[in-house]
Design a protein around this motif. Structure first.
Motif, mmCIF file in Angstrom:
data_model
loop_
_atom_site.group_PDB
_atom_site.id
_atom_site.type_symbol
_atom_site.label_atom_id
_atom_site.label_comp_id
_atom_site.label_asym_id
_atom_site.label_seq_id
_atom_site.Cartn_x
_atom_site.Cartn_y
_atom_site.Cartn_z
ATOM 1 N N ARG A 185 22.964 -3.612 -54.156
ATOM 2 C CA ARG A 185 24.303 -3.061 -54.317
ATOM 3 C C ARG A 185 24.828 -2.583 -52.967
ATOM 4 O O ARG A 185 24.109 -1.923 -52.207
ATOM 5 C CB ARG A 185 24.292 -1.903 -55.307
ATOM 6 C CG ARG A 185 25.619 -1.192 -55.472
ATOM 7 C CD ARG A 185 25.564 -0.153 -56.568
ATOM 8 N NE ARG A 185 25.430 -0.776 -57.887
ATOM 9 C CZ ARG A 185 25.253 -0.087 -59.005
ATOM 10 N NH1 ARG A 185 25.169 1.231 -58.989
ATOM 11 N NH2 ARG A 185 25.158 -0.717 -60.167
ATOM 12 N N ALA A 186 26.061 -2.946 -52.678
ATOM 13 C CA ALA A 186 26.673 -2.510 -51.426
ATOM 14 C C ALA A 186 26.632 -0.989 -51.326
ATOM 15 O O ALA A 186 26.982 -0.287 -52.274
ATOM 16 C CB ALA A 186 28.117 -3.004 -51.350
ATOM 17 N N GLY A 187 26.191 -0.502 -50.178
ATOM 18 C CA GLY A 187 26.117 0.939 -49.963
ATOM 19 C C GLY A 187 24.771 1.543 -50.275
ATOM 20 O O GLY A 187 24.505 2.693 -49.925
ATOM 21 N N SER A 188 23.895 0.779 -50.949
ATOM 22 C CA SER A 188 22.547 1.267 -51.258
ATOM 23 C C SER A 188 21.550 0.586 -50.330
ATOM 24 O O SER A 188 21.430 -0.645 -50.341
ATOM 25 C CB SER A 188 22.171 0.974 -52.715
ATOM 26 O OG SER A 188 23.016 1.676 -53.599
ATOM 27 N N SER A 384 30.406 5.380 -59.992
ATOM 28 C CA SER A 384 29.657 4.258 -59.431
ATOM 29 C C SER A 384 28.319 4.669 -58.840
ATOM 30 O O SER A 384 27.744 3.940 -58.037
ATOM 31 C CB SER A 384 30.498 3.560 -58.359
ATOM 32 O OG SER A 384 30.884 4.474 -57.347
ATOM 33 N N ALA A 401 17.534 7.606 -51.246
ATOM 34 C CA ALA A 401 18.737 7.239 -52.003
ATOM 35 C C ALA A 401 18.706 7.788 -53.426
ATOM 36 O O ALA A 401 19.749 8.122 -53.998
ATOM 37 C CB ALA A 401 18.891 5.725 -52.030
ATOM 38 N N LYS A 404 19.931 11.274 -53.406
ATOM 39 C CA LYS A 404 21.388 11.272 -53.264
ATOM 40 C C LYS A 404 22.059 11.015 -54.607
ATOM 41 O O LYS A 404 23.045 11.690 -54.961
ATOM 42 C CB LYS A 404 21.817 10.210 -52.248
ATOM 43 C CG LYS A 404 23.316 10.170 -52.005
ATOM 44 C CD LYS A 404 23.664 9.160 -50.920
ATOM 45 C CE LYS A 404 25.172 9.141 -50.670
ATOM 46 N NZ LYS A 404 25.535 8.177 -49.591
ATOM 47 N N SER A 405 21.539 10.058 -55.373
ATOM 48 C CA SER A 405 22.101 9.785 -56.697
ATOM 49 C C SER A 405 21.991 11.017 -57.589
ATOM 50 O O SER A 405 22.941 11.369 -58.312
ATOM 51 C CB SER A 405 21.376 8.605 -57.355
ATOM 52 O OG SER A 405 21.679 7.394 -56.702
ATOM 53 N N ASP A 421 23.737 14.209 -49.533
ATOM 54 C CA ASP A 421 23.315 13.309 -48.462
ATOM 55 C C ASP A 421 21.911 12.754 -48.645
ATOM 56 O O ASP A 421 21.402 12.015 -47.807
ATOM 57 C CB ASP A 421 23.387 14.029 -47.112
ATOM 58 C CG ASP A 421 22.509 15.276 -47.055
ATOM 59 O OD1 ASP A 421 21.845 15.598 -48.071
ATOM 60 O OD2 ASP A 421 22.485 15.935 -45.996
#
Length: 490
Positions: A185-188, A384, A401, A404-405, A421
């Motif tokens: 996924r873009a951004g991950s 998202s 990540a 962050k989620s 962050d």
């Protein structure tokens, strides 16, 4: 019967993970007469107008050499299917493809609007299986899959470089079985893992409600065979109840039947005005004009990057020919037309080839560009957020990540972590404890699988609450303002 006809498809994608689905079609009698007649098969088609004698000899020689010299036994049917797939692959067009007997049968069955799988529209982009749109209410939608996600693997088997038909067969499966998807996924920075339980997906394509301000809301999840009639029924009910304005939602709608989207557009486009244009390779254009009438009330259309093909046709027609306002995000960008041939092979298989492109009423080709909204509105960031890997345990002093989620989810749910962050500090730990207490879980400040699942369940409930839908609320506001403006003129 539908299966006995040659039909044209405006495809967002030829495949549903639980089957194969048309994105739109209309009967073209002249196409039914091209090539071989029904039952003649591939060889007859080649002899009549396909391969020249030297070309047929070259392919036949290759077949003989492979069968006679390959070090293992070969399946002749697979070789023939591979040759056809190779021709289509050489076009570099993800919407032109070949389906052998079983996928073709699934394709035709899914026209009826029901299938078994995870419920996500997919396409092939540069050798990757990319999600066009999860179907609303499907297992894929509930799990959090999004448009533009790339499926890297299913149950540990890589899909990269795999033929789309074969990839779909790996993703689909019987109701109740699990599909473990690795998603890029873009951004991950790291791949995401989704564990999805396959299920039957029945498409109730039209839902309608009315708010206290007499503004109607109709959501179209797909343009399937009965969608036009269902839309008319719901629209008539709303109008009989005194509707003064309308919001039409085609977000995450991957497309559907061309005749149906034209029928729906005619409910709003004045008679004689253009709905869509189809242009062939010789630049000849067929113009589809409305035989309907305009409405006296304002209309807003909600759309996003999962709105494709027939959804884009409707958005373009209502914007340019009916004065509707488009609200949300840029659409997917699928502007080509395919024709499907099943009779020519005579063995249950079929082939789809791109034969034209479609244009908006003003002649714009939106392929790979999409349609821009009149009013750009983004959803909240938590709409998202990537799911948390349930195999990991998150705790103090970690930085990744998944943390962050978790922070984004906690913040959305009112348990303020103080940062988003990815660093798990004491403030994040405190927020986790607060959430755990609210859910009657062990308040240890550690995000295990049970806590992660509870966070995601609570977030999904928040996302589904209409008051948190920025795009819907902006659409309603625009319609209300237009109603007020018209009232002030009287």
């Amino acid at each position: 019967m539908l299966k006995k006809r040659t039909v044209v498809y405006l495809m967002v994608i030829a495949m549903l993970t639980g089957g194969l689905l048309t994105m739109a079609f209309t009967q073209l009698p002249n196409l039914a007469d091209s090539g071989a007649s029904s039952g003649e098969g591939l060889l007859a088609s080649m002899k009549k107008g396909g391969l020249e004698q030297d070309e047929a000899k070259k392919i036949g020689t290759a077949l003989d050499l492979i069968e006679g010299n390959y070090y293992e036994d070969v399946n002749r049917d697979k070789l023939i299917d591979g040759a056809i797939n190779g021709m289509l692959d050489s076009l570099g067009d993800p919407y032109s493809n070949y389906m052998s007997k079983v996928p073709a049968a699934q394709f035709e069955e899914s026209i009826e609007g029901s299938f078994s799988g995870i419920g996500a529209e997919v396409t092939s982009v540069d050798g990757n299986v990319e999600i066009v749109s999860p179907i609303k209410g499907s297992p894929a939608d509930k799990a959090g899959l999004r448009a533009k996600d790339i499926i890297l693997s299913v149950n540990g088997e890589s899909l990269q470089g795999m033929d789309l038909n074969k990839a779909v067969s790996k993703i689909k499966g019987p109701k109740g079985s699990e599909a473990v998807l690795k998603i890029k996924r873009a951004g991950s920075p790291e791949p995401l893992e989704f564990v999805i339980t396959r299920d039957n997906v029945d498409l109730e394509t039209v839902t309608a409600t009315m708010d206290s301000n007499k503004i109607g809301f109709i959501e179209i999840s797909q343009f399937s065979l009965n969608t036009g009639d269902r839309f008319k029924e719901e629209l008539k009910k709303l109008e009989q109840e005194g509707m003064e304005g309308l919001v039409i939602d085609v977000r995450n709608n991957p497309g559907g039947v061309l005749d149906v989207v034209i029928d729906i557009a005619e409910q709003f486009v004045p008679k004689g005005e253009l709905i869509v244009q189809v242009e062939d390779k010789n630049k000849n254009r067929k113009k589809y004009t409305s035989d309907g009438d305009s409405k006296p009330y304002p209309i807003a259309v909600l759309m996003n990057k999962g709105s494709a093909s027939a959804s884009e046709i409707l958005a373009g027609a209502l914007q340019q020919s009916a004065g509707a306002v488009l609200v949300g995000e840029n659409t997917f960008g699928k502007g080509t037309v395919q024709t499907s041939f099943e009779k020519q092979f005579g063995d249950g298989s079929l082939i789809k080839v791109t034969i034209a492109k479609w244009l908006t009423p003003d002649g714009s080709w939106i392929h790979e560009k999409g349609i821009e909204p009149d009013i750009k509105v983004a959803q909240p960031a938590y709409f998202s957020v990537a799911p948390i890997d349930k195999k990991k345990t998150l705790k103090y002093d970690m930085n990744n990540a998944d943390v962050k989620s978790a922070q984004i989810m906690l913040d959305a749910l009112g348990h303020k972590p103080g940062r988003k962050d990815g660093y798990f500090d004491r403030s994040t730990e405190k927020a986790v404890k607060s959430f755990q207490k609210s859910q009657k879980l062990k308040a240890d400040g550690i995000v295990n699988a049970k806590t992660a699942e509870a966070m995601e369940t609570a977030l999904i409930e928040k996302i589904r609450d209409p008051k948190n839908d920025n795009q819907l609320n902006r659409g309603l506001t625009e319609v209300r303002q237009e109603i007020a403006a018209e009232a002030s003129k009287k």
